[in-house]
Motif scaffolding. Sequence first.
Motif, PDB file in Angstrom:
ATOM      1  N   ASN A  67       0.828  -1.217   0.000  1.00  0.00           N
ATOM      2  CA  ASN A  67       0.000   0.000   0.000  1.00  0.00           C
ATOM      3  C   ASN A  67       0.856   1.258   0.000  1.00  0.00           C
ATOM      4  OD1 ASN A  67      -2.321  -1.458  -0.077  1.00  0.00           O
ATOM      5  ND2 ASN A  67      -2.657  -1.433   2.141  1.00  0.00           N
ATOM      6  N   GLU A  76      -4.530   2.619  -7.577  1.00  0.00           N
ATOM      7  CA  GLU A  76      -5.631   2.133  -6.719  1.00  0.00           C
ATOM      8  C   GLU A  76      -5.473   0.640  -6.475  1.00  0.00           C
ATOM      9  OE1 GLU A  76      -8.071   3.995  -5.523  1.00  0.00           O
ATOM     10  OE2 GLU A  76      -7.496   5.836  -6.593  1.00  0.00           O
ATOM     11  N   ARG A  77      -5.995   0.213  -5.333  1.00  0.00           N
ATOM     12  CA  ARG A  77      -5.946  -1.199  -4.946  1.00  0.00           C
ATOM     13  C   ARG A  77      -6.547  -2.121  -6.012  1.00  0.00           C
ATOM     14  NH1 ARG A  77      -5.242  -3.535  -0.021  1.00  0.00           N
ATOM     15  NH2 ARG A  77      -6.129  -5.600   0.208  1.00  0.00           N
ATOM     16  N   GLU A  78      -7.652  -1.663  -6.630  1.00  0.00           N
ATOM     17  CA  GLU A  78      -8.383  -2.514  -7.588  1.00  0.00           C
ATOM     18  C   GLU A  78      -7.734  -2.498  -8.968  1.00  0.00           C
ATOM     19  OE1 GLU A  78      -9.929   0.223  -6.086  1.00  0.00           O
ATOM     20  OE2 GLU A  78     -10.314  -1.048  -4.340  1.00  0.00           O
ATOM     21  N   ASP A  79      -6.806  -1.578  -9.196  1.00  0.00           N
ATOM     22  CA  ASP A  79      -6.268  -1.415 -10.552  1.00  0.00           C
ATOM     23  C   ASP A  79      -5.176  -2.458 -10.821  1.00  0.00           C
ATOM     24  OD1 ASP A  79      -5.441  -0.560 -13.016  1.00  0.00           O
ATOM     25  OD2 ASP A  79      -5.537   1.574 -12.490  1.00  0.00           O
ATOM     26  N   LYS A  80      -5.630  -3.679 -11.111  1.00  0.00           N
ATOM     27  CA  LYS A  80      -4.720  -4.822 -11.301  1.00  0.00           C
ATOM     28  C   LYS A  80      -3.703  -4.561 -12.408  1.00  0.00           C
ATOM     29  CE  LYS A  80      -5.618  -8.804  -8.996  1.00  0.00           C
ATOM     30  NZ  LYS A  80      -6.935  -9.038  -8.455  1.00  0.00           N
ATOM     31  N   ARG A  91      -1.007  -2.240 -11.296  1.00  0.00           N
ATOM     32  CA  ARG A  91      -0.170  -2.945 -10.306  1.00  0.00           C
ATOM     33  C   ARG A  91       0.766  -3.919 -11.013  1.00  0.00           C
ATOM     34  NH1 ARG A  91      -1.953  -4.106  -4.401  1.00  0.00           N
ATOM     35  NH2 ARG A  91      -2.703  -2.081  -3.844  1.00  0.00           N
TER      36      ARG A  91
END
Length: 220
Positions: free
Chosen positions: A95, A104-108, A111
């Motif tokens: 994080n 963002e966390r959801e932005d695979k 990432r």
Amino acid sequence: MSLSELLQQRYSVRAFKPEPVAPQVLEEVFSLAQHAPSNCNVQPWQTYVVSGETKNQLKNTLIAHVMKQQTPEPEFNWKVAYQGIHRERQFGSANALYGAMGIEREDKMKRNMAMLRNWNFFDAPHAVFFAMEKYLDIMGAVDVGIYAQSVALLLQERGIACCMQGALGQFPGPIKEQLGIPEEQGILFGMSIGYEDPQADANKARTDRAELEQAVTFFD
Ligand SMILES: Cc1cc2nc3c(=O)[nH]c(=O)nc-3n(C[C@H](O)[C@H](O)[C@H](O)COP(=O)(O)O)c2cc1C
């Protein structure tokens, strides 16, 4: 700068300026790191430092390999699934990094792209692979870890940044082939080295540490 200051000020750097580190400085760092202690003084580290055209070629090969070969093939046990507080800290470090990078966390997708940068060595001018003979197992790994931190601090003392990378031990095949690393050696992990790009968002990530009482027990 004192060792205490070096330790307090250090952090992993994941974006670098293109300027290489002078070869004599790299040689000095790795010569001094030879003083690291090891169990029975076996000095198990076999270190491969790549720069210039060799590094560029390896980077291209690795990126292509990782993009099509999705399953890592580490030569040592890197498959531990963190539990409890370790898992929380693992999430905390991810994080911190992705937060600093605005991902963002959801932005695979983003990432994955950030993860892929491990294998282009975060654009660093040098990459290091820490290998040792495979039979040495955990005893050798302890020694190589101590050695690698010595390298990291010696670099930092000279204003040179780095990031240790377990990721660089995940796809050893193309690395060993290009560098002619013997089969009996395994790559434990790697490190990207260079001068920090202070503008890069990735370098604004900071991680925290547990309180002393959570880590150390003193007895009288
Ligand atoms: C053995 C080891 C392997 C690591 N592997 C990676 C890696 O593959 N990719 C990465 O970006 N950071 C990697 N790191 C860096 C850690 O994420 C980082 O040290 C940790 O989050 C603490 O942050 P700090 O170094 O900025 O204090 C590694 C660190 C160590 C010691």
